[in-house]
Design a protein around this motif. Structure first.
Motif, PDB file in Angstrom:
ATOM      1  N   CYS A 118      -5.933   3.042  -5.076  1.00 57.69           N
ATOM      2  CA  CYS A 118      -5.111   2.649  -6.213  1.00 57.69           C
ATOM      3  C   CYS A 118      -5.314   1.182  -6.565  1.00 57.69           C
ATOM      4  O   CYS A 118      -4.954   0.740  -7.647  1.00 57.69           O
ATOM      5  CB  CYS A 118      -3.645   2.892  -5.899  1.00 57.69           C
ATOM      6  SG  CYS A 118      -3.078   1.938  -4.476  1.00 57.69           S
TER       7      CYS A 118
ATOM      8  N   CYS B  35       0.826  -1.210   0.000  1.00 56.30           N
ATOM      9  CA  CYS B  35       0.000   0.000   0.000  1.00 56.30           C
ATOM     10  C   CYS B  35       0.860   1.260   0.000  1.00 56.30           C
ATOM     11  O   CYS B  35       1.646   1.479   0.912  1.00 56.30           O
ATOM     12  CB  CYS B  35      -0.909   0.007   1.225  1.00 56.30           C
ATOM     13  SG  CYS B  35      -1.856   1.538   1.345  1.00 56.30           S
TER      14      CYS B  35
ATOM     15  N   CYS C  13      -3.422  -3.035  -3.368  1.00 57.22           N
ATOM     16  CA  CYS C  13      -3.648  -4.084  -2.377  1.00 57.22           C
ATOM     17  C   CYS C  13      -4.424  -5.236  -3.009  1.00 57.22           C
ATOM     18  O   CYS C  13      -4.146  -6.412  -2.749  1.00 57.22           O
ATOM     19  CB  CYS C  13      -4.387  -3.532  -1.172  1.00 57.22           C
ATOM     20  SG  CYS C  13      -5.859  -2.588  -1.601  1.00 57.22           S
TER      21      CYS C  13
HETATM   22  S1  SF4 Z   1      -6.337   0.939  -2.570  1.00 56.58           S
HETATM   23 FE1  SF4 Z   1      -5.307  -0.457  -1.190  1.00 56.58          FE
HETATM   24  S2  SF4 Z   1      -3.131  -0.200  -1.653  1.00 56.58           S
HETATM   25 FE2  SF4 Z   1      -4.199   1.553  -2.535  1.00 56.58          FE
HETATM   26  S3  SF4 Z   1      -4.095   3.090  -0.945  1.00 56.58           S
HETATM   27 FE3  SF4 Z   1      -6.036   2.008  -0.660  1.00 56.58          FE
HETATM   28  S4  SF4 Z   1      -5.591   0.431   0.812  1.00 56.58           S
HETATM   29 FE4  SF4 Z   1      -3.638   1.163   0.036  1.00 56.58          FE
END
Ligand code: SF4
Ligand code: SF4
Lengths: 218, 397
Positions: free
Chosen positions: A98, A60, A101
C-alpha cells in the motif's frame, strides 16, 4: 447469412499480429509509481537514511514491518543523527504494497522498487531482513536468488516517494521535495508532477514536465 | 462386396500377423494423431484469438500434450465419497474404448477406381487399409457413437454430484436428439451406395469428384451430418454438456488424474474419428489424384489432408460460435434438422427407387410433392401450435 460473417472474422485473425507478452521472457513496462518490494535507501555519502523511528511499522495496516532502533555507535555512526534502524524486517507474505510506510517515513528511508516477482519456497525467505533490503554501494537493490529480474527492473526504486514526500518546511505548504540518494543524487520527479515544487527548472530536460508558470498551487 | 480379401483363402499365421500389425498401426496412429490434435486445436484457437498458444514444450509446443499426459499420470486420483465405485471407474473406459473402436472400420488408404478395389499388397497378401470391414460397418459406427454416450452419462450419474449429473442429463438428451438426424443423414448415403460396408461406400464414390456423395446426395445431408456430428461430439457451439460457466466441468467435474485424461483423450479422438467418418461418407475417403505412380502412398495422404481440413473446421466452429441455449439446441435438432433430413431421405430414396424400377417420372414426383406438401403443412401447423402453447405457458408464469 449473418451467421457466417463470424467465420470470416475468426479466420482473418489468423493473419493478425499476436498480442501476447511472453511474460517470464519479456515484461511490460511498469508505471513510474508502481509498488513493488521495498528498499532501504542511503544518503549520497553512504549513510543509511533510516533512523529507527518505527513510524512505518506503526502505520502499516498489515503489521508486517518489524523495526528496532538503536543508538548510533559514536565511532562509526550508521545514520546521521542519534539513532539508526538496528533491526529491520518486512514480511512479504503479509505486505499489501500500500506504500503507507513510504508516506510515513520522515527521512525517505524506505521506498518501493518495481520488483515484485518472488518465488521463495519457505517462510524465512519471505521475510526480508535489513541486510537484504538496504541498497548496495551503487544505490541499487540487492538481488535475492528467488527474484526474477530483467535488465533495468532495479532502476526506478522511489517513484511513489517522490510523488508524495512532504518537504517538512512549514513555509512550503503543498510542496514536495526530497533528499539525495546514493548513486543518483537528487532524482528527477516523475511524470505529471509539478516541477516548481522541486528544484531548479534548469536541471530538467526540456518539455518533459509542465513548467513552473502553469502551476496552480499555493 | 465380399469383405477383406485377406481372409478369402483361409486364415494362416501371416494373415494374423498382418492383422496384428494393422491394429497396432491404427492404435498408434490414433494416439499420436490425438496428441497432435490437442496441440493443433490449442494452437489454432489461440491463432484465432490473437494469442500464441503452447510454445514452450518442444518445438512450437508440439510436446505440450505429451507433457500434460505425463502430468496426469502423476496426479492424485480422487474419487468422491458419494460416487459409485465401479461405474465411476468404468465410465472413462467406455468413452475411450468406443473412441478407438469406431476408427477401426474407416478405410484410411488404398487406391479405388481404375479397376482396383482399394486393396494393397503386404507380404504377398491383398488386404484393405482398414482394420476391419464388417458388412455392417455403418451400423457399427452408429452403435459406437451411441455407446460413447453411456460413458458420459454414467460418468455424470456415478459421480454423486449435481453438476456432473446435470451435464450427463444434457448429454443424453442431446445425443438422442441429434443421433436421429445423424443417423438419417447416414442412411441417405447408405441408400445411394447400396451397402452398409464402409469400404463399399468408399468404392461407390470412386471415379471422380462428382461421384462423391457430397455432390450426388445434394450437400444437405452433409450439412445436417456436420451439424449433428458437432452436437454428437459435444463440441462448441453444442458443448452444453460441459458448459464451464454453468456446470464447472460438466460430466467430468469430479474426475481427476488419468481418468480425466481418458475422457479428454476420447473427446479429441472422437473428433478425429468423426472427421474420418465424414471424409468416408461424403468426400470419397482416400480418393484423390495419384502422382508418380505411388499408388499406396497418395490415397493415404489425401485421406489425411481431408481429415485435417475437418479438424480445422471443428476448431473454427469453436473459435467462432457462441454456445447455444438449451432450448435453441433442441429447437435446431428437432424442428429443423430432423424434418429437413427426413424429407431429403424420402426424396433420395424415391429417386433411387424410380431409377431401379423405372417408375413414371410424373407420378413418382407428383406423389412425392403431394406427400411433402401434406407432411410439411402438418409439421408447420404442429410447430406453430407448440410455439403458441409455449408462449402461453411463459405468459402464465
Ligand atoms: S507497503 Fe508498507 S505499510 Fe503497506 S503493507 Fe507493505 S510494509 Fe506495510
Ligand atoms: S524506515 Fe523510516 S519510518 Fe521506518 S523506522 Fe526507518 S526512518 Fe522510521
Amino acid at each position: 447469412m449473418g451467421y457466417l460473417n463470424g467465420f470470416k472474422v475468426t479466420f482473418l485473425k489468423l493473419f493478425e499480429e499476436r498480442v501476447t507478452t511472453e511474460y517470464p521472457k519479456e515484461k511490460r513496462p511498469k508505471p513510474a509509481r508502481f509498488h513493488g518490494r521495498h528498499v532501504l535507501n542511503r544518503y549520497e555519502d553512504g549513510m543509511e537514511k533510516c533512523i529507527g523511528c518505527e513510524l512505518c511499522a506503526g502505520v502499516c495496516p498489515a503489521k508486517c514491518i518489524y523495526v528496532r532502533g538503536a543508538d548510533n555507535p559514536e565511532a562509526a555512526p550508521v545514520s546521521p543523527g542519534e539513532r539508526y534502524g538496528y533491526v529491520y524486517e518486512i514480511n512479504y507474505l503479509r505486505c499489501i504494497h500500500c506504500d503507507l510506510c513510504v508516506e510515513a517515513c520522515p527521512t525517505e528511508a524506505i521506498t518501493e522498487s518495481k520488483l515484485f516477482e518472488f518465488s521463495f519456497t519457505n517462510r524465512a525467505d519471505a521475510i526480508y531482513t535489513k541486510a537484504e533490503l538496504v541498497v548496495d554501494d551503487e544505490g541499487l537493490p540487492q538481488r535475492q536468488p528467488w527474484e526474477l529480474w530483467h535488465d533495468g527492473d532495479d532502476l526506478a526504486t522511489s517513484g511513489w516517494m517522490r510523488a508524495t514526500a512532504s518537504s517538512g518546511n512549514p513555509d512550503y505548504q503543498n510542496r514536495i521535495s526530497w533528499s539525495g540518494e546514493l548513486g543518483y543524487g537528487v532524482r528527477d520527479p516523475e511524470i505529471g508532477q509539478h516541477l516548481s515544487n522541486v528544484r531548479d527548472e534548469a536541471d530538467v530536460p526540456e518539455g518533459q514536465y509542465p513548467s513552473a508558470d502553469s502551476g496552480d498551487h499555493h | 462386396m465380399t469383405g477383406d480379401p485377406l481372409y478369402l483363402d483361409g486364415v494362416d499365421l501371416v494373415d494374423v500377423s498382418i492383422m496384428a500389425v494393422k491394429v497396432l498401426v491404427a492404435f498408434t496412429f490414433l494416439l499420436v494423431a490425438t496428441m497432435f490434435m490437442v496441440w493443433f486445436e490449442r494452437k489454432l484457437i489461440s491463432d484465432m484469438q490473437n494469442r500464441i498458444g503452447p510454445n514452450v514444450a518442444g518445438p512450437w509446443g508440439l510436446l505440450q500434450t505429451f507433457a500434460d499426459g505425463v502430468k496426469f499420470f502423476f496426479k492424485e486420483d480422487l474419487r468422491p465419497e458419494n460416487a459409485d465405485p465401479l461405474v465411476f471407474r468404468l465410465a472413462p473406459y467406455i468413452s475411450a474404448v468406443t473412441a478407438f473402436l469406431s476408427f477401426a472400420v474407416v478405410p484410411i488408404g488404398g487406391s479405388f477406381g481404375g479397376g482396383s478395389s482399394g486393396t494393397v499388397t503386404i507380404f504377398g497378401r491383398e488386404t484393405y487399409l482398414q482394420v476391419a470391414d464388417p458388412p455392417i460397418g455403418i451400423l457399427f459406427l452408429l452403435a459406437m457413437s451411441s455407446i460413447a454416450v453411456y460413458g458420459v452419462m454414467l460418468a455424470g450419474w456415478a459421480s454423486g454430484s449435481k453438476y456432473p449429473l446435470i451435464g450427463s442429463v444434457r448429454a443424453s438428451a442431446q445425443a438422442i436428439s441429434y443421433e436421429a438426424a445423424l443417423g438419417m443423414a447416414t442412411v441417405v448415403v447408405v441408400v445411394l451406395a447400396g451397402t452398409l460396408s464402409t469400404h463399399g461406400i468408399v468404392a461407390a464414390q470412386s471415379g471422380g469428384f462428382t461421384r462423391w456423395f457430397l455432390v450426388s446426395s445434394g450437400i444437405v445431408p452433409f450439412i445436417v451430418f456436420l451439424i449433428a456430428a458437432t452436437a454428437e461430439l459435444n463440441r462448441p457451439p453444442f458443448d452444453l454438456v460441459e458448459a464451464e460457466q454453468e456446470l464447472v466441468g460438466g460430466f467430468h467435474t469430479e474426475y481427476s488424474s488419468i481418468r480425466f485424461a481418458l475422457f479428454f483423450l476420447a473427446e479429441f479422438m472422437n473428433v478425429i474419428t468423426m472427421s474420418a467418418i465424414m471424409v468416408t461418407l461424403f468426400f470419397g475417403g482416400p480418393a484423390g489424384p495419384i502422382f508418380f505412380g505411388m499408388t499406396w502412398f497418395w490415397p493415404t495422404i489425401w485421406f489425411l489432408l481431408k481429415v485435417l481440413a475437418f479438424l480445422f473446421v471443428f476448431v473454427w466452429f469453436r473459435a467462432t460460435l457462441p454456445r447455444l441455449r438449451y432450448d435453441q439446441l433442441m429447437h435446431l435438432g428437432w424442428k429443423l434438422l430432423i424434418p429437413l433430413i427426413l424429407f431429403w431421405l424420402m426424396f433420395i430414396s424415391l429417386k433411387e427407387l424410380r431409377a431401379t424400377y423405372d417408375w413414371n417420372w410424373v407420378v413418382t414426383y407428383g406423389a412425392a410433392f403431394v406427400a411433402l406438401a401434406i407432411g410439411g403443412s402438418l409439421l408447420v401447423a404442429a410447430l406453430r401450435a407448440g410455439d403458441r402453447a409455449y408462449q402461453e405457458e411463459l405468459e402464465e408464469v
